[in-house]
Design a protein around this motif. Sequence first.
Motif, mmCIF file in Angstrom:
data_model
loop_
_atom_site.group_PDB
_atom_site.id
_atom_site.type_symbol
_atom_site.label_atom_id
_atom_site.label_comp_id
_atom_site.label_asym_id
_atom_site.label_seq_id
_atom_site.Cartn_x
_atom_site.Cartn_y
_atom_site.Cartn_z
ATOM 1 N N GLY A 74 0.798 -1.217 0.000
ATOM 2 C CA GLY A 74 0.000 0.000 0.000
ATOM 3 C C GLY A 74 0.832 1.270 0.000
ATOM 4 N N GLU A 75 2.158 1.132 -0.122
ATOM 5 C CA GLU A 75 3.032 2.301 -0.160
ATOM 6 C C GLU A 75 3.016 2.917 -1.550
ATOM 7 N N LEU A 76 3.146 4.227 -1.613
ATOM 8 C CA LEU A 76 3.094 4.964 -2.861
ATOM 9 C C LEU A 76 4.316 4.675 -3.723
ATOM 10 N N ILE A 77 4.072 4.323 -4.981
ATOM 11 C CA ILE A 77 5.146 4.170 -5.966
ATOM 12 C C ILE A 77 5.178 5.417 -6.844
ATOM 13 N N GLY A 78 4.006 5.895 -7.260
ATOM 14 C CA GLY A 78 3.937 7.086 -8.094
ATOM 15 C C GLY A 78 2.498 7.515 -8.297
ATOM 16 N N TYR A 79 2.326 8.753 -8.801
ATOM 17 C CA TYR A 79 0.977 9.224 -9.118
ATOM 18 C C TYR A 79 1.079 10.296 -10.184
ATOM 19 N N ARG A 80 -0.021 10.516 -10.901
ATOM 20 C CA ARG A 80 -0.085 11.579 -11.908
ATOM 21 C C ARG A 80 -1.543 11.925 -12.177
ATOM 22 N N ARG A 81 -1.757 13.170 -12.599
ATOM 23 C CA ARG A 81 -3.109 13.575 -12.987
ATOM 24 C C ARG A 81 -3.289 13.154 -14.437
#
Length: 149
Positions: free
Chosen positions: A126-133
Amino acid sequence: MPSAGRTEREGRAARRRRARPEEPDERYDDEPEQPDEPQQPDEPEQPDEPEQPDEPDRAAPLPARLAARAGLEHVAELTTKTPTGVTSLDRTEDGWTVGVEVIEDRRIPSSTDILAVYEVQVDAEGELIGYRRVRRYPRGRGDGGSESR
């Protein structure tokens, strides 16, 4: 009710008494009791370390519900925007890809709010790897509106 270990010990003691001569012999009083059979522990021994599986240690896969919640929380924390919900959820080799819709810009009336969809990658814990809009659009123009990034 006597325990099985105690009954077994009493039985061994009775066998030793029958094997002794009828007259008391002092050598039996000074010697420590030697069991006729090897003693077995009352409980089975627990191995020091659990058995290792044939495969390398892997964490149990993160359930979809928790992956969605983790993605939503990461977007809320990173963007400081109000999430309206999870719009998509896909399992990947490394974890999950979660689509989260947020209110980018609140307006009056609310039917003119600007919404956005963020795509979030979380790993198996559940740890963040990446994100983008991936999309920004006015409320009410959901899937039919033009996309702008």
